[in-house]
Design a protein around this motif. Structure first.
Motif, short mmCIF file in Angstrom:
data_model
loop_
_atom_site.label_atom_id
_atom_site.label_comp_id
_atom_site.label_asym_id
_atom_site.label_seq_id
_atom_site.Cartn_x
_atom_site.Cartn_y
_atom_site.Cartn_z
N UNK A 251 0.83 -1.19 0.00
CA UNK A 251 0.00 0.00 0.00
C UNK A 251 0.86 1.25 0.00
N UNK B 100 -0.16 4.18 0.06
CA UNK B 100 -0.70 5.16 1.00
C UNK B 100 -0.15 4.92 2.40
N UNK B 101 -0.09 3.66 2.80
CA UNK B 101 0.46 3.37 4.13
C UNK B 101 1.94 3.77 4.19
N UNK C 8 2.29 7.40 4.65
CA UNK C 8 1.97 7.80 6.03
C UNK C 8 3.11 7.46 6.98
N UNK C 9 3.69 6.30 6.78
CA UNK C 9 4.82 5.89 7.64
C UNK C 9 5.95 6.89 7.54
#
Lengths: 142, 142
Positions: free
Chosen positions: B109, B111-112, B115-116
DNA sequence: ATGGCTGCAAAGTGTTTGCATAGAC
DNA sequence: GTCTATGCAAACACTTTGCAGCCAT
């Protein structure tokens, strides 16, 4: 964040589960309730020994297993280190490990958790638990 | 996804690094290039043995360490199981482990990941690598 | 009193290492 | 020929387990 209270709540949870309250266990509970870091079994043994001289490492391991089973503590297996433990009264969170210093920083992201659940659901799964660790290094200012 | 090519590329990367090409290593490379799953050291040893009878488990471990060092393979340490390996020609991805069957599903992902990186950056860190595992169970249809 | 808990030592599991020899370069 | 890689067995780090006695309930 009252340590005495926390220790008491953990104790109660165990009693309710029919677990016997020995000196060793009370001491380990107290140490775990107090710990601000993420100590491993040997370190916990070291800390408990001042309260219960002669306590054996196996008892520490056995008790940790029991506490984990009761959901009172969490076990973390970071890369290349023995398992580390923390009481589970903290909010759910993930970990960032500074690979140079070994320092562990806690963090949490609802957005990531939501995305994880979505991804699992798409494939027909429910998440039972997850593990997310960021192995990081201080940004160098150039 | 040509297996022969992949094996060849891995071999070349090693030669370039000045690593000697023994029968044992060639065989292990071939097995790794072919593997569609995430085998552990013992399983790899089993598979290689048909090509190089008598190869020792230590050689497998030593070679795996070397390959990891060269970045040719990745090592995964899932909960409560021996380390598992996969060649690193696959795109970056994370893992979902079915706790009932042991089956490993790969996913990714962006998106993840974004974010990380954001979270780490906010605390002044760069991510060197991360690990994200979802321990899941098939949704029960009620 | 009785059955779970403890300490001790021993075993277990996955992985690494020291050494003499074999084999890649 | 040199020097790294191998096979073997022994060591390793962390954790679990069998057993006889102890102690919380």
């Amino acid at each position: 964040m009252n340590v005495a209270e926390r220790s008491e709540r953990m104790k109660q949870a165990l009693r309710d589960a029919g677990v016997r309250m020995t000196r060793q266990r009370q001491a380990l509970l107290r140490v775990l309730a107090t710990a601000e870091d993420h100590p491993n079994a040997v370190e916990l043994h070291r800390r408990v020994e001042s309260q219960v001289p002669g306590i054996s490492l196996s008892t520490v391991y056995r008790t940790l297993a029991a506490l984990e089973e009761q959901g009172v503590i969490h076990r973390h297996q970071f890369e290349g280190t023995p398992a580390r433990f923390e009481h589970s009264e903290t909010e759910h969170h993930d970990h960032m490990i500074d690979i140079d210093t070994g320092k562990v920083v806690e963090f949490c992201s609802d957005r990531i958790e939501r995305l994880q659940a979505e991804i699992a659901a798409e494939l027909g799964y429910d998440i039972v638990h997850h593990r997310m660790e960021l192995y990081v290094r201080k940004k160098k200012r150039t």
